[in-house]
Design a protein around this motif. Structure first.
Motif, PDB file in Angstrom:
ATOM      1  N   THR A   1     -39.442  31.850   4.258  1.00  0.00           N
ATOM      2  CA  THR A   1     -39.379  33.067   3.461  1.00  0.00           C
ATOM      3  C   THR A   1     -40.201  34.161   4.133  1.00  0.00           C
ATOM      4  O   THR A   1     -41.342  33.932   4.525  1.00  0.00           O
ATOM      5  N   ALA A   2     -39.596  35.320   4.280  1.00  0.00           N
ATOM      6  CA  ALA A   2     -40.298  36.475   4.842  1.00  0.00           C
ATOM      7  C   ALA A   2     -40.714  37.396   3.702  1.00  0.00           C
ATOM      8  O   ALA A   2     -39.949  37.607   2.759  1.00  0.00           O
ATOM      9  N   THR A   3     -41.923  37.906   3.772  1.00  0.00           N
ATOM     10  CA  THR A   3     -42.395  38.885   2.797  1.00  0.00           C
ATOM     11  C   THR A   3     -42.437  40.255   3.466  1.00  0.00           C
ATOM     12  O   THR A   3     -43.158  40.452   4.440  1.00  0.00           O
ATOM     13  N   TYR A  38     -42.810  44.519   2.846  1.00  0.00           N
ATOM     14  CA  TYR A  38     -43.446  45.449   1.910  1.00  0.00           C
ATOM     15  C   TYR A  38     -42.647  46.754   1.873  1.00  0.00           C
ATOM     16  O   TYR A  38     -42.464  47.406   2.900  1.00  0.00           O
ATOM     17  N   PRO A  54     -44.299  43.921  -2.423  1.00  0.00           N
ATOM     18  CA  PRO A  54     -43.899  42.731  -1.656  1.00  0.00           C
ATOM     19  C   PRO A  54     -42.543  42.211  -2.113  1.00  0.00           C
ATOM     20  O   PRO A  54     -42.325  41.978  -3.301  1.00  0.00           O
ATOM     21  N   VAL A  55     -41.628  42.057  -1.164  1.00  0.00           N
ATOM     22  CA  VAL A  55     -40.284  41.549  -1.460  1.00  0.00           C
ATOM     23  C   VAL A  55     -40.063  40.309  -0.615  1.00  0.00           C
ATOM     24  O   VAL A  55     -40.196  40.351   0.614  1.00  0.00           O
ATOM     25  N   LYS A  56     -39.736  39.206  -1.256  1.00  0.00           N
ATOM     26  CA  LYS A  56     -39.524  37.945  -0.546  1.00  0.00           C
ATOM     27  C   LYS A  56     -38.040  37.726  -0.294  1.00  0.00           C
ATOM     28  O   LYS A  56     -37.233  37.833  -1.210  1.00  0.00           O
ATOM     29  N   LYS A  65     -35.301  35.041   1.864  1.00  0.00           N
ATOM     30  CA  LYS A  65     -35.115  33.836   2.667  1.00  0.00           C
ATOM     31  C   LYS A  65     -34.458  34.186   3.993  1.00  0.00           C
ATOM     32  O   LYS A  65     -33.587  35.046   4.051  1.00  0.00           O
ATOM     33  N   VAL A  90     -33.215  43.046   2.430  1.00  0.00           N
ATOM     34  CA  VAL A  90     -34.430  43.403   1.701  1.00  0.00           C
ATOM     35  C   VAL A  90     -34.116  44.382   0.576  1.00  0.00           C
ATOM     36  O   VAL A  90     -34.622  44.247  -0.545  1.00  0.00           O
ATOM     37  N   ASN A 135     -41.391  39.011   8.827  1.00  0.00           N
ATOM     38  CA  ASN A 135     -42.459  38.816   7.861  1.00  0.00           C
ATOM     39  C   ASN A 135     -43.623  39.778   8.127  1.00  0.00           C
ATOM     40  O   ASN A 135     -44.097  39.914   9.247  1.00  0.00           O
ATOM     41  N   ARG A 137     -43.291  46.604   7.107  1.00  0.00           N
ATOM     42  CA  ARG A 137     -43.293  47.582   6.031  1.00  0.00           C
ATOM     43  C   ARG A 137     -42.059  48.472   6.160  1.00  0.00           C
ATOM     44  O   ARG A 137     -41.838  49.082   7.203  1.00  0.00           O
TER      45      ARG A 137
END
Length: 368
Positions: free
Chosen positions: A41-43, A45, A66-68, A70, A81, A131, A134
């Motif tokens: 999972t990538a987070t 921003y 923060p948006v997670k 896969k 995203v 990950n 921004r």
């Protein structure tokens, strides 16, 4: 003859076994890769600018959200995203077939996207993000010359002390250009973004170098709270007139795409605790236990200390206990001959919040 046949038979069996093992290993690897990819999972921003202002949804400021997402290989796209971001905060507010036609619930094709304060170089469906990146997404204000000016502060997050001050620098470039050299942005008004939108700070504007000093007075900036600073303004520049034959250059006042900086305000004591260091951490291993001792820099007291341990220096550290003394004995879960790594930090409770000191250096000991 029989011996040769037997050797051939054994050789065939061995070869078949090797082939089966290889195939099963490959299948296992593929499955492992597939499962591993599904678990990654990538987070990312996300900051959402709508015609020069940071968006607000249900009282939450849409800055550095923060948006997670896969991912299959640690990478994803802006499109993925945006889908996840809008699903959470503005359902049915995003639409992109080949190009973006709706953003933050607004039907428009006048949008821009930036990654880590740089223009994207391809479409949102193909532009990669990873990950920690921004994304700044903008519904632009200028529908005639498309001159919206990307702006950003030199720092995206900063900590200040109540009664003190912080200095920021605002810079940017024409949004439609590909990563032009950033220029200082003067005469921009600064304000705090809250659930009520943009609230201007009276008399606080950037100078000719794009710099601004903000006094963190107690009435406006309370200790223990976090604030989002943004800016409004225009930049005198030239743009292309796409609606006139020959597409001449025209003078415009380009509206700013909203910048953002998160300011965490500490009291003098909280700031002092955060600056406190844990020093001289030492270990001593004896049968069935490892004893740790340490010191603390003077100035600010700690209510206690947390001890963390790992079996690898660069591994995952987990809490194994806490103490009010500058000494701790680790007796549990020790395996003879295994080297353990330790680090310590202090903590102090202030206004029902926990403030931490800096971590000590990492030290190790081999269990006996």
């Amino acid at each position: 003859m029989k011996t040769n046949q037997r050797i051939k038979h054994i050789t065939s069996v061995v070869l078949i076994g090797i082939m089966l093992f290889t195939c099963l290993s490959l299948v296992g690897l593929n499955r492992e890769d597939a499962y591993g990819a599904a678990e990654k999972t990538a987070t990312i921003y996300v900051t959402m600018s709508v015609k020069g202002d940071i968006a607000v949804a249900d009282g939450e400021v849409m800055a550095e959200v923060p948006v997670k997402v896969k991912t299959a290989d640690g990478m994803t796209t802006i499109d993925a995203v945006m889908e996840a971001f809008h699903k959470e905060y503005k359902p049915d507010g995003y639409l992109c077939d080949q190009f973006v036609s709706k953003l933050w619930g607004i039907e428009t094709s006048n949008t821009l996207f930036f990654i880590n304060n740089l223009s994207i170089t391809s479409g949102v469906k193909s532009e990669p993000v990873k990950n920690g990146d921004r994304i700044i997404a903008s519904v632009n204000a200028d529908d005639k010359y498309y001159s919206d000016y990307f702006s950003y502060f030199g720092k995206t997050a900063i900590t200040g002390i109540t009664g003190g001050s912080v200095t920021l620098c605002l810079q940017g470039f024409m949004g439609m250009t590909q990563n032009a050299d950033p220029q200082a942005i003067p005469n921009a008004e600064l304000g705090i973004v809250s659930e009520d939108g943009f609230q201007k700070l009276d008399g606080i504007v950037t100078d000719q170098d794009g710099k601004v000093v903000i006094q963190l007075d107690k009435d406006t900036f309370q200790a223990g709270k976090t604030y989002y600073l943004s800016a409004r303004g225009t930049v005198p520049t030239t743009a292309t007139d796409w609606n006139t034959a020959g597409n001449p250059a025209v003078n415009v006042d380009a509206p700013l795409i909203a910048p953002i900086c998160k300011i965490t305000v500490d009291s003098k004591v909280a700031a002092g605790v955060k600056a406190t260091r844990i020093t001289h951490l030492k270990t001593k291993a004896s049968k069935g236990k490892v004893t740790l001792t340490w010191k603390k820099t003077k100035g600010y007291k700690a209510d206690g200390y947390q001890i963390y341990r790992s079996v690898k220096k660069d591994g995952v550290y987990r809490s194994i206990g806490k103490t009010t003394a500058k000494k701790y004995t680790n007796r549990s879960s020790l395996k003879k001959g295994t080297r353990y790594y330790y680090k310590v930090r202090g903590y102090r409770t202030m206004d029902k919040k926990i403030v931490y000191t800096k971590w000590s250096q990492i030290v190790s000991a081999k269990a006996k």
